[in-house]
Enzyme design. Structure first.
Site, PDB file in Angstrom:
ATOM      1  N   LYS A 111       0.823  -1.213   0.000  1.00 44.17           N
ATOM      2  CA  LYS A 111       0.000   0.000   0.000  1.00 44.17           C
ATOM      3  C   LYS A 111       0.857   1.263   0.000  1.00 44.17           C
ATOM      4  CE  LYS A 111      -4.499  -1.314   1.747  1.00 44.17           C
ATOM      5  NZ  LYS A 111      -5.587  -0.969   2.670  1.00 44.17           N
ATOM      6  N   LYS A 194      -4.648  -9.784  -6.425  1.00 43.96           N
ATOM      7  CA  LYS A 194      -5.896 -10.227  -5.795  1.00 43.96           C
ATOM      8  C   LYS A 194      -7.028  -9.256  -6.130  1.00 43.96           C
ATOM      9  CE  LYS A 194      -5.654  -7.875  -1.443  1.00 43.96           C
ATOM     10  NZ  LYS A 194      -6.132  -7.695  -0.128  1.00 43.96           N
ATOM     11  N   LYS A 197     -11.027  -4.112  -3.294  1.00 40.65           N
ATOM     12  CA  LYS A 197     -11.908  -2.938  -3.354  1.00 40.65           C
ATOM     13  C   LYS A 197     -11.155  -1.715  -3.822  1.00 40.65           C
ATOM     14  CE  LYS A 197     -14.377  -4.266   0.788  1.00 40.65           C
ATOM     15  NZ  LYS A 197     -13.824  -4.323   2.131  1.00 40.65           N
TER      16      LYS A 197
END
Ligand code: AMP
Ligand code: TRP
Length: 332
Positions: A111, A194, A197
């Site tokens: 991230k 993966k 969202k």
């Protein structure tokens, strides 16, 4: 009694990766257990989120969990920020966990990317809050997808170090419960990533709120290859997109990958995509429809969440107060 705890971030909309990797197990684990399921709105703040959207999406994702079969008569369903014990314990864990441990978290590295200097400090200590979520309930069973395994190992390191440093046997060992075949549902656009969202492309995922046309269009555009469906799972090893679509079909229809391959080997993907669309529409659209009905009554959603928070606090308060006493804080 074993205590079950799990959480989901209420940013964006839950997708079939969340459903097959986690939520379906949450529902299955409800009977006779009083599990604790949490919309982790404090975790959502670790990256920028519009305040109005956060509030709306917390309610929408609560509606989706209800629509998936989380039953507030059996499960405790609530939003994290309503139970203050989580942040109180998280602070203690900020002081137990080591900087080096957190630096090794792959989710943080992914991230933060190259922009480490500019991410929030909340993003860095996110796993400590997650450990607090679980351990505030002395929970030992945590149904999650594969991506959360490392965070649970870290929670166990925190639990052990706390017990060791203070000479107590207070926090238990936690066991991740990862559904084997659906532990990692991949993006429809890139079989190496993966389903998430936070992926900028909505085409990469099937949201639980997607209607039949949207599902059909996303599956039609899903990346595949030109080979037909093979007759054994080993032949899927270098075909991540093909393996993902077959895995999704197997999970939704409740049969093994081997059985899917046996039945459909030799077919091209355009034909297989049609039957995959049919089963997705059959299983997912009713969830979205039910969620819309729940979401139409936000007052009732808030009532359910606040009732859940009251029950959650009854369990977490004494545990976290005891942790505060162990570390030497005066009672509040
Ligand atoms: P999140 O959306 O990150 O809050 O995840 C909520 C739950 O869904 C966690 O248990 C995750 O491990 C699980 N999950 C998220 N994405 C996937 C995926 N692509 N495949 C399987 N499980 C997932
Ligand atoms: N970090 C988890 C995720 O992104 C969400 C989460 C927060 C969680 N607290 C938790 C999951 C406690 C299990 C237990 O998916």
């Amino acid at each position: 009694m074993t205590r079950i705890f799990s959480g989901i971030q209420p940013t964006g909309v839950a997708h079939i990766g969340n459903y097959l990797g986690a939520i379906r197990n949450w529902v299955a684990m409800q009977d006779g257990n009083e599990p604790v399921y949490c919309l982790v709105d404090l975790h959502a703040l670790t990256v920028w989120v519009n305040p109005v959207e956060l509030r709306d999406q917390t309610r929408l994702n609560a509606a989706l969990l209800l629509a998936c079969g989380i039953d507030p008569r059996h499960s405790i369903l609530f939003h994290q920020s309503a139970v203050h014990a989580h942040v109180r314990l998280a602070w203690i864990f900020n002081c137990v966990a080591r900087f080096g441990w957190l630096s090794r978290m792959t989710q943080f590295k992914d991230k933060a990317g190259k922009d480490r200097e500019n991410v929030s400090t909340g993003l860095f200590v996110y796993p400590n809050l997650m450990a607090a979520d679980i351990l505030a309930y002395h929970a030992t069973e945590v149904p999650v997808g594969e991506d959360q395994r490392q965070h649970i190992e870290l929670a166990n390191d925190i639990s052990l170090k706390f017990n060791h440093d203070y000479g107590v046997d207070f926090f238990p060992q936690i066991f991740p419960r990862v559904a084997k075949s659906t532990a990692r549902i991949m993006s429809l656009r890139d079989g190496a990533r993966k389903m998430s969202k936070s992926d900028l492309s909505d085409q990469s995922r099937i949201n639980l709120t997607d209607d039949a046309d949207t599902i059909a269009q996303k599956i039609r555009r899903a990346k595949t290859d030109s080979e037909p469906i093979p007759d054994c799972a080993g032949s899927l090893d270098n075909r991540p997109e093909a393996r993902n679509l077959i895995g999704i079909y197997a999970a939704l229809s409740g049969v093994s990958t081997d059985d899917v391959l046996r039945e459909h080997s030799g077919k091209g993907f355009s034909a297989f995509k049609e039957i995959l669309t049919d089963i997705l529409v059959d299983r997912i659209v009713p969830i979205g429809d039910a969620a819309k009905r729940y979401a139409a009554d936000p007052i009732e959603i808030d009532r359910i969440l606040h009732a859940g928070a009251g029950r959650a606090a009854t369990i977490a308060e004494p545990i976290v107060s005891e942790a505060e006493r162990i570390v030497g804080l005066l009672s509040s």
